[in-house]
Design an enzyme around this catalytic site. Sequence first.
Site, PDB file in Angstrom:
ATOM      1  N   LYS A 222       0.853  -1.201   0.000  1.00 33.74           N
ATOM      2  CA  LYS A 222       0.000   0.000   0.000  1.00 33.74           C
ATOM      3  C   LYS A 222       0.885   1.246   0.000  1.00 33.74           C
ATOM      4  O   LYS A 222       1.670   1.459   0.918  1.00 33.74           O
ATOM      5  CB  LYS A 222      -0.919  -0.016   1.226  1.00 33.74           C
ATOM      6  CG  LYS A 222      -1.676   1.306   1.450  1.00 33.74           C
ATOM      7  CD  LYS A 222      -2.656   1.221   2.625  1.00 33.74           C
ATOM      8  CE  LYS A 222      -3.252   2.595   2.970  1.00 33.74           C
ATOM      9  NZ  LYS A 222      -4.173   2.561   4.127  1.00 33.74           N
ATOM     10  N   ASP A 227      -2.570  10.191   3.929  1.00 31.09           N
ATOM     11  CA  ASP A 227      -3.981   9.821   4.054  1.00 31.09           C
ATOM     12  C   ASP A 227      -4.712  10.844   4.919  1.00 31.09           C
ATOM     13  O   ASP A 227      -4.686  10.775   6.144  1.00 31.09           O
ATOM     14  CB  ASP A 227      -4.081   8.414   4.675  1.00 31.09           C
ATOM     15  CG  ASP A 227      -5.517   7.899   4.722  1.00 31.09           C
ATOM     16  OD1 ASP A 227      -6.408   8.572   4.163  1.00 31.09           O
ATOM     17  OD2 ASP A 227      -5.732   6.809   5.308  1.00 31.09           O
ATOM     18  N   LYS A 234     -10.120  12.790   8.318  1.00 32.65           N
ATOM     19  CA  LYS A 234      -9.665  12.304   9.625  1.00 32.65           C
ATOM     20  C   LYS A 234      -9.564  13.477  10.594  1.00 32.65           C
ATOM     21  O   LYS A 234      -9.262  14.593  10.176  1.00 32.65           O
ATOM     22  CB  LYS A 234      -8.261  11.699   9.496  1.00 32.65           C
ATOM     23  CG  LYS A 234      -8.184  10.322   8.870  1.00 32.65           C
ATOM     24  CD  LYS A 234      -6.726   9.862   8.837  1.00 32.65           C
ATOM     25  CE  LYS A 234      -6.577   8.530   8.118  1.00 32.65           C
ATOM     26  NZ  LYS A 234      -7.175   7.406   8.833  1.00 32.65           N
ATOM     27  N   ASP A 245       1.588   6.198   5.584  1.00 30.30           N
ATOM     28  CA  ASP A 245       0.600   5.289   5.006  1.00 30.30           C
ATOM     29  C   ASP A 245       1.096   4.610   3.719  1.00 30.30           C
ATOM     30  O   ASP A 245       0.370   3.862   3.091  1.00 30.30           O
ATOM     31  CB  ASP A 245      -0.721   6.043   4.754  1.00 30.30           C
ATOM     32  CG  ASP A 245      -1.932   5.160   4.948  1.00 30.30           C
ATOM     33  OD1 ASP A 245      -1.796   4.081   5.561  1.00 30.30           O
ATOM     34  OD2 ASP A 245      -3.019   5.537   4.477  1.00 30.30           O
ATOM     35  N   ASP A 304     -12.143   7.130   3.665  1.00 33.66           N
ATOM     36  CA  ASP A 304     -10.930   6.842   4.435  1.00 33.66           C
ATOM     37  C   ASP A 304     -10.527   5.370   4.325  1.00 33.66           C
ATOM     38  O   ASP A 304      -9.467   4.978   4.785  1.00 33.66           O
ATOM     39  CB  ASP A 304     -11.143   7.232   5.903  1.00 33.66           C
ATOM     40  CG  ASP A 304      -9.827   7.411   6.652  1.00 33.66           C
ATOM     41  OD1 ASP A 304      -8.767   7.371   5.991  1.00 33.66           O
ATOM     42  OD2 ASP A 304      -9.878   7.598   7.883  1.00 33.66           O
ATOM     43  N   GLU A 306      -9.391   3.842   1.834  1.00 35.26           N
ATOM     44  CA  GLU A 306      -8.811   3.944   0.487  1.00 35.26           C
ATOM     45  C   GLU A 306      -7.777   2.867   0.214  1.00 35.26           C
ATOM     46  O   GLU A 306      -7.548   2.496  -0.936  1.00 35.26           O
ATOM     47  CB  GLU A 306      -8.187   5.336   0.298  1.00 35.26           C
ATOM     48  CG  GLU A 306      -6.771   5.527   0.853  1.00 35.26           C
ATOM     49  CD  GLU A 306      -6.653   5.318   2.356  1.00 35.26           C
ATOM     50  OE1 GLU A 306      -7.677   5.462   3.051  1.00 35.26           O
ATOM     51  OE2 GLU A 306      -5.554   5.001   2.843  1.00 35.26           O
ATOM     52  N   ARG A 308      -7.650  -0.384   0.833  1.00 33.99           N
ATOM     53  CA  ARG A 308      -8.143  -1.633   0.239  1.00 33.99           C
ATOM     54  C   ARG A 308      -8.514  -1.419  -1.226  1.00 33.99           C
ATOM     55  O   ARG A 308      -8.500  -2.354  -2.015  1.00 33.99           O
ATOM     56  CB  ARG A 308      -9.317  -2.179   1.068  1.00 33.99           C
ATOM     57  CG  ARG A 308     -10.534  -1.300   1.070  1.00 33.99           C
ATOM     58  CD  ARG A 308     -11.487  -1.642   2.209  1.00 33.99           C
ATOM     59  NE  ARG A 308     -10.990  -1.161   3.508  1.00 33.99           N
ATOM     60  CZ  ARG A 308     -11.589  -1.373   4.665  1.00 33.99           C
ATOM     61  NH1 ARG A 308     -12.709  -2.077   4.720  1.00 33.99           N
ATOM     62  NH2 ARG A 308     -11.077  -0.896   5.782  1.00 33.99           N
TER      63      ARG A 308
HETATM   64  N1  BES Z   1      -4.368   4.383   6.840  1.00 35.10           N
HETATM   65  C1  BES Z   1      -5.552   4.128   7.572  1.00 35.10           C
HETATM   66  C2  BES Z   1      -5.365   3.108   8.672  1.00 35.10           C
HETATM   67  C3  BES Z   1      -4.410   3.465   9.763  1.00 35.10           C
HETATM   68  C4  BES Z   1      -4.783   4.366  10.754  1.00 35.10           C
HETATM   69  C5  BES Z   1      -3.177   2.846   9.843  1.00 35.10           C
HETATM   70  C6  BES Z   1      -3.916   4.646  11.771  1.00 35.10           C
HETATM   71  C7  BES Z   1      -2.301   3.139  10.865  1.00 35.10           C
HETATM   72  C8  BES Z   1      -2.680   4.058  11.832  1.00 35.10           C
HETATM   73  C9  BES Z   1      -6.667   3.607   6.665  1.00 35.10           C
HETATM   74  O1  BES Z   1      -6.680   4.094   5.371  1.00 35.10           O
HETATM   75  C10 BES Z   1      -7.957   4.008   7.314  1.00 35.10           C
HETATM   76  O2  BES Z   1      -8.187   5.166   7.441  1.00 35.10           O
HETATM   77  N2  BES Z   1      -8.748   3.021   7.715  1.00 35.10           N
HETATM   78  C11 BES Z   1      -9.984   3.280   8.369  1.00 35.10           C
HETATM   79  C12 BES Z   1     -11.039   2.388   7.743  1.00 35.10           C
HETATM   80  C13 BES Z   1     -12.426   2.729   8.152  1.00 35.10           C
HETATM   81  C14 BES Z   1     -12.850   4.033   7.494  1.00 35.10           C
HETATM   82  C15 BES Z   1     -13.320   1.606   7.715  1.00 35.10           C
HETATM   83  C16 BES Z   1      -9.816   2.942   9.850  1.00 35.10           C
HETATM   84  O3  BES Z   1      -9.111   1.983  10.164  1.00 35.10           O
HETATM   85  O4  BES Z   1     -10.345   3.665  10.672  1.00 35.10           O
HETATM   86 ZN    ZN Z   2      -4.775   4.699   4.677  1.00 32.75          ZN
HETATM   87 ZN    ZN Z   3      -7.686   5.936   5.218  1.00 37.02          ZN
END
Ligand code: BES
Ligand code: ZN
Ligand code: ZN
Length: 460
Positions: A222, A227, A234, A245, A304, A306, A308
């Site tokens: 990834k 992000d 966020k 990220d 958010d 993104e 996947r």
């Molecule tokens: N990059 C983030 C996940 C992340 C957050 C990794 C903090 C490391 C530290 C990812 O893109 C994300 O925002 N995921 C969301 C998904 C949700 C919207 C379903 C999450 O995990 O909150």
């Molecule tokens: Zn992310």
């Molecule tokens: Zn994200």
Amino acid sequence: MHIYTNEKAIAAIPISLVTKEEWAESSHKTTRNKWLHATGFEGKEYDFRFIPGKNGQIKEIVIGYVKENPWAISDLVSKLPEGVYTLKPKLARHTLFHLALGWGLGAYGFKNTQRNLLQNKLLLIENETLLFEVSTFLETFLWVRDLINLPAEILTPLTLAEKAKKMAEGFGAKTTILSGEDLKKFNYPLLYAVGKGSINPPSFTKIEWGNPKHKAVTLVGKGITFDTGGLNIKPDSGMRLMKKDMGGAAHALGLGQLIMAFNLPIHLQILIPSAENAISGNAYRQLDILDSRKGLTIEIGHTDAEGRLVLADALAESSSHNPEILIDFATLTGAIRTALGPELPGFFTNKPSIAPLLMKLGEQHHDPLWHMPLFRSYKKWIKGRNADLCNVASASLSSEVPHAGAITAALFLEEFIPQDTTWIHIDFSAWNFGTRPGRPEGGEAMTLKTIFSFLNQSCK
Ligand code: BES
Ligand code: ZN
Ligand code: ZN
């Protein structure tokens, strides 16, 4: 890099590792031991003393040691003067490898926009092969850290692609880079959609190396260079570290570098989907319906989620390589951190029979990761209302509340992997949240020793 040497001629200063038990059992009649005792030395982990020689030179370093701690001497690097050092007593090869790597990792710092390496504090590694192994791992780990630590203003999807290309070309690998509108043209719709809101165009890097007769392995990472969360933005605290990220991309490239440097009998493909998840009038939105490279349609439940999406197009493209083993690395969910905390990466696999081996290798290499379940009953939560899939879990049709965010993310990815491949998905933080010996706060390489040794065993 001036971190190690194999020049035996130089009078190296011995670093003596002493466990509490060994210290308690040793005679305290020698001047050296009387001195250590007088200064309060008890063999406590990381506690160390200088032993002076007759002419006022440093004759020896004595340091408290807990057996097999790979970080035992990491903090010494910043505390010793320039010079050449050697470890005492004679250690097993495996122990020496980890201590030496820990030494090099302890020399690392990142300042402003650059690596800040403590140099000219050399550890003697007499064995040539071991020296090559340690140096190669160190170089890779430091590169992974650098990539993660670079701010998003510098590390854009295109500069990440260029850095990947430069690394790959050093091994004679073939690299192709697609970017911007070409991603639409060459059918990477999800990657294009995530990246189109940023002024820095998205990129897709494909690297191919090795003999086609060898086992086919694809690595995917990834590569979100920042992000923001997109339009479903966020909060401040959640966004601050999001330059990291692209940690998955850094790991896929780092592992690829190791495979090529050690010339493993692998036919290697590395795929790096990279984009900046930004906010603008051109950003993708909630309830947009997107095509994917695989052909499945995706409803956007949250901008958010993104990671996947960009991974889905890359996983679909991996079928061009027909991989026997497919491994993806991603800072994919906050939920994995809720489940396992920041230091322990989780992995999912469609071949659970390999999980115990991975866990065991993780322990042996001081590089742990934990088996997580691909619990398929939760697939119902990622069905789309107006499309085949939704990129976030929802269950508003019932009274169920979807949890298990790391599992539903993994299940989403599984929809895009080629048939008949052994797939390992690693969800992790790629970051040290505080400073520990050998691991300064900032970007971190995790699971690479373990996954490298897994591939080394599996591809013979
Ligand atoms: N990059 C983030 C996940 C992340 C957050 C990794 C903090 C490391 C530290 C990812 O893109 C994300 O925002 N995921 C969301 C998904 C949700 C919207 C379903 C999450 O995990 O909150
Ligand atoms: Zn992310
Ligand atoms: Zn994200």
